[in-house]
Design a protein around this motif. Sequence first.
Motif, PDB file in Angstrom:
ATOM      1  N   HIS A 123       0.934  -1.393  -0.100  1.00 22.01           N
ATOM      2  CA  HIS A 123      -0.105   0.102   0.066  1.00 22.01           C
ATOM      3  C   HIS A 123       0.823   1.334   0.030  1.00 22.01           C
ATOM      4  CE1 HIS A 123      -3.721  -2.080   0.456  1.00 22.01           C
ATOM      5  NE2 HIS A 123      -3.090  -2.891   1.633  1.00 22.01           N
ATOM      6  N   ALA A 124       2.023   0.987  -0.133  1.00 20.00           N
ATOM      7  CA  ALA A 124       3.194   2.135  -0.019  1.00 20.00           C
ATOM      8  C   ALA A 124       2.748   3.199  -1.317  1.00 20.00           C
ATOM      9  CB  ALA A 124       4.372   1.708  -0.268  1.00 20.00           C
ATOM     10  N   HIS A 125       2.709   4.439  -1.002  1.00 25.62           N
ATOM     11  CA  HIS A 125       2.639   5.495  -2.002  1.00 25.62           C
ATOM     12  C   HIS A 125       4.035   5.681  -2.842  1.00 25.62           C
ATOM     13  CE1 HIS A 125       0.913   9.121  -3.835  1.00 25.62           C
ATOM     14  NE2 HIS A 125       2.120   9.539  -3.849  1.00 25.62           N
ATOM     15  N   LEU A 126       4.054   5.679  -4.036  1.00 29.85           N
ATOM     16  CA  LEU A 126       5.515   5.828  -4.745  1.00 29.85           C
ATOM     17  C   LEU A 126       5.291   7.161  -5.178  1.00 29.85           C
ATOM     18  CD1 LEU A 126       5.397   2.001  -6.448  1.00 29.85           C
ATOM     19  CD2 LEU A 126       6.123   2.783  -4.016  1.00 29.85           C
ATOM     20  N   HIS A 127       6.434   7.622  -4.992  1.00 28.14           N
ATOM     21  CA  HIS A 127       6.892   9.079  -5.480  1.00 28.14           C
ATOM     22  C   HIS A 127       8.536   8.793  -6.274  1.00 28.14           C
ATOM     23  CE1 HIS A 127       7.101  13.501  -5.218  1.00 28.14           C
ATOM     24  NE2 HIS A 127       8.063  13.355  -5.568  1.00 28.14           N
TER      25      HIS A 127
END
Length: 195
Positions: free
Chosen positions: A43-47
């Motif tokens: 569920h990590a937000h990837l930037h």
Amino acid sequence: PPGTLQFEIGIQSFNPEVQATISRKQDNDKAMDNLRWLREDTHAHLHVDLIMGLPGEDIDSFARGFDQLVALQPHEIQLGILKRLRGTPIARHTEAHGMVYESDPPYTVLQTAVVSRADMQRFARLARYWDLVANSGRFSRTLALLLQGSLPFAAFLAWSDWLWQRSGKTHEFAHEALVDLLFEHLTQARGLDAQ
């Protein structure tokens, strides 16, 4: 849980020659596998960031890396322009790669031997418009329409060039005005059905 973890991932470039020039050790296949796994299984937000203006990186090379990254579907792609910070080893490439920087901090690269000043300005506009449309999260279905039928970088560059010619600005777009401009571009310039 979703929304609690964000990864800032500095890809910078997918070009192995550019990576070698700047002494960056990066296994591109492994990096792509890891990004794919993070996107699909966490569920990590990837930037994730890409940097224009690295020594030896031309527009075509950058476009290939951008297209690879778009295919991996990170949540945000930060498009930056190289800055020569004091004390960093990038300065050793200045002469050999025809790198010209702004005279004031943060010493942003203005051109290189393989990217003209005009193309660097064109890229800066594209990066700003990418933030407005892609990274804002407000146009996910519209972004899919903008990128369809072509390579993603070429498609978004066409939108960027059109928007610059149409508006002459990169800031201060009211949300409704941007919606109207996107609709106009997709239906008139790209010929998509208004529905």
